[in-house]
Scaffold this active site. Structure first.
Site, mmCIF file in Angstrom:
data_model
loop_
_atom_site.group_PDB
_atom_site.id
_atom_site.type_symbol
_atom_site.label_atom_id
_atom_site.label_comp_id
_atom_site.label_asym_id
_atom_site.label_seq_id
_atom_site.Cartn_x
_atom_site.Cartn_y
_atom_site.Cartn_z
ATOM 1 N N PHE A 141 0.867 -1.178 0.000
ATOM 2 C CA PHE A 141 0.000 0.000 0.000
ATOM 3 C C PHE A 141 0.903 1.228 0.000
ATOM 4 O O PHE A 141 1.527 1.554 1.008
ATOM 5 C CB PHE A 141 -0.937 0.053 1.201
ATOM 6 C CG PHE A 141 -1.879 1.229 1.118
ATOM 7 C CD1 PHE A 141 -3.052 1.132 0.396
ATOM 8 C CD2 PHE A 141 -1.559 2.436 1.714
ATOM 9 C CE1 PHE A 141 -3.906 2.225 0.274
ATOM 10 C CE2 PHE A 141 -2.400 3.529 1.604
ATOM 11 C CZ PHE A 141 -3.583 3.427 0.884
ATOM 12 N N ASP A 175 9.781 2.930 1.442
ATOM 13 C CA ASP A 175 8.598 3.702 1.815
ATOM 14 C C ASP A 175 8.430 3.598 3.327
ATOM 15 O O ASP A 175 7.846 2.646 3.841
ATOM 16 C CB ASP A 175 7.369 3.152 1.092
ATOM 17 C CG ASP A 175 6.088 3.924 1.424
ATOM 18 O OD1 ASP A 175 6.098 4.698 2.400
ATOM 19 O OD2 ASP A 175 5.086 3.740 0.713
ATOM 20 N N LYS A 228 3.322 11.393 6.965
ATOM 21 C CA LYS A 228 2.556 11.153 8.186
ATOM 22 C C LYS A 228 3.154 11.837 9.411
ATOM 23 O O LYS A 228 2.929 13.006 9.641
ATOM 24 C CB LYS A 228 2.347 9.663 8.389
ATOM 25 C CG LYS A 228 1.453 9.032 7.314
ATOM 26 C CD LYS A 228 1.020 7.646 7.657
ATOM 27 C CE LYS A 228 0.240 6.975 6.530
ATOM 28 N NZ LYS A 228 -1.015 7.637 6.171
#
Length: 394
Positions: free
Chosen positions: A134, A219, A248
């Site tokens: 994801f 990532d 984030k």
């Protein structure tokens, strides 16, 4: 909730709670009920809700200047890029806003590097990714997703990607060709259920990419900046990639901030006008992110994630095999818990926990994710685990 249901697109299925205020690891709804946040905005709230240092940094910047666009310099930009590059042990930073933008930037950078530096024939660059990944929801990113919910009905899809099983180094080795410009991986797959790769996998990928002159892109948007007990999840295997993707927690739960961090040889392929973002690297974002870096440099949050994470996994491990939990995975203050189907779906367990004042979120049917703010107290963490035990005992 009725207004949202009537007037917003139904692209999310939130739990039936309406949050009004929040502080630390706790949120309060519009009727005054308090809930322990055990999700932390998918790690965007690593430092808790309303962290005073971050709010003060944002307020101070709000009174000065919030946006210049990259048409002009501003007095926080160079400092932010320098400090983030140093924190990552890299040389250059390309700031964006959201995690998906960072991933898109990485894809474009890897392809441009492949053509201009590696010498791959134009239009043939390939990036190898892992199944069950994801990385975001743009049309390019969902083109290399294996999740039907994320991918279905959005074609035609972007070519140039090869998908191999996560954790399978032999499959990765076979997939890498002369036209491969990058391997893009999550060091721990969050949305897939907090999947930790087999020991040695990341080291093997690092060795392979060096051998074949391929960029290793990590990532770390969800796994980085303290969540696993290290500044970066790659550190658990002593691995340094060619490129970090961050987001984030970099914005401290205050403002969206993301970044691609790499060497001058890689990010130096970009020229003025070829890529950018109006809000990328804006003064407000830089001010908040600089305070995030100052907090991380103390090591306090990484240490909390390590110590509380050991406690979390020890307690969750005791639930395995008791008829309610099939498996527990994760690292640091991050866990995926597979619920025995007879105890309900992940959504049903999440709703039962909400009724008891604990907020988590499900993924892939029977799994719940636990990722509280790194500032959570041991007492609050234990109380949340008590509620999980009570729900599973019903």
């Amino acid at each position: 909730m009725a207004s949202a249901d009537a007037h917003s697109a139904h692209n999310y299925h939130p739990l039936p709670i309406v949050v009004a205020t929040a502080e630390g690891a706790w949120m309060t709804d519009i009727e005054g009920r308090r809930y322990l946040d055990m999700l932390a905005g998918y790690s965007a709230l690593n430092f808790g809700h309303g962290n005073r240092r971050l709010i003060d940094a944002a307020k101070a910047q709000l009174d000065r200047v919030t946006l210049t666009s990259r048409a002009f310099h501003h007095d926080r930009f160079g400092e932010f890029c320098e400090q983030l590059a140093e924190f990552c042990g890299m040389e250059m930073v390309l700031p964006m806003n959201t995690g998906a933008e960072a991933v898109e930037t990485a894809v474009k950078t890897a392809r441009k590097w492949g053509y201009r530096v590696k010498g791959v024939p134009d239009g043939t660059a390939k990036i190898v990714v892992a199944a069950d990944n994801f990385h975001g929801r743009t049309t390019t990113i969902i083109s290399f997703s294996t999740d039907p919910e994320a991918r279905a009905d959005y074609g035609p899809y972007t070519p140039g990607f090869e998908i191999v099983p996560y954790g399978d180094l032999a499959a990765m080795r076979e997939a890498v060709t002369d036209n491969t410009v990058a391997v893009l991986l999550e060091p721990i797959q969050g949305e897939a259920g907090v999947l930790v790769p087999p020991p040695g996998y990341l080291r093997g990928v690092r060795e392979l990419t060096r051998e074949r002159d391929v960029l290793f892109i990590a990532d770390e948007i969800q796994s980085g900046l303290g969540r696993t007990g290290k500044s970066f999840a790659c550190e658990h295997e002593g691995v340094v990639p060619d490129m970090y993707l961050l987001g984030k927690a970099l914005g401290g739960g205050v403002v969206p901030v993301s970044a691609v961090v790499s060497s001058a040889a890689v990010l130096g392929v970009h020229r003025p006008g070829e890529h950018g973002s109006t809000f990328g690297g804006n003064p407000l974002a830089c001010a908040v992110a600089l305070e995030v870096l100052a907090m991380l440099r103390t090591g306090e949050y990484q240490q909390r994630a390590t110590e509380l994470g050991e406690h979390l996994h020890r307690e969750l491990g005791l639930l395995v095999g008791g008829g309610a939990v099939e498996a527990v995975r994760g690292r640091g203050l991050w866990a995926g818990v597979d619920i025995v189907p007879s105890k309900g779906t992940g959504r049903e367990v999440s709703e039962k926990l909400m009724d008891r004042g604990v907020l988590v979120k499900d993924t892939h049917g029977s799994t719940i994710r636990i990722a509280p703010p790194l500032v959570i107290s041991k007492e609050d963490l234990d109380w949340g685990l008590d509620q999980l035990r009570a729900v599973l005992a019903d």
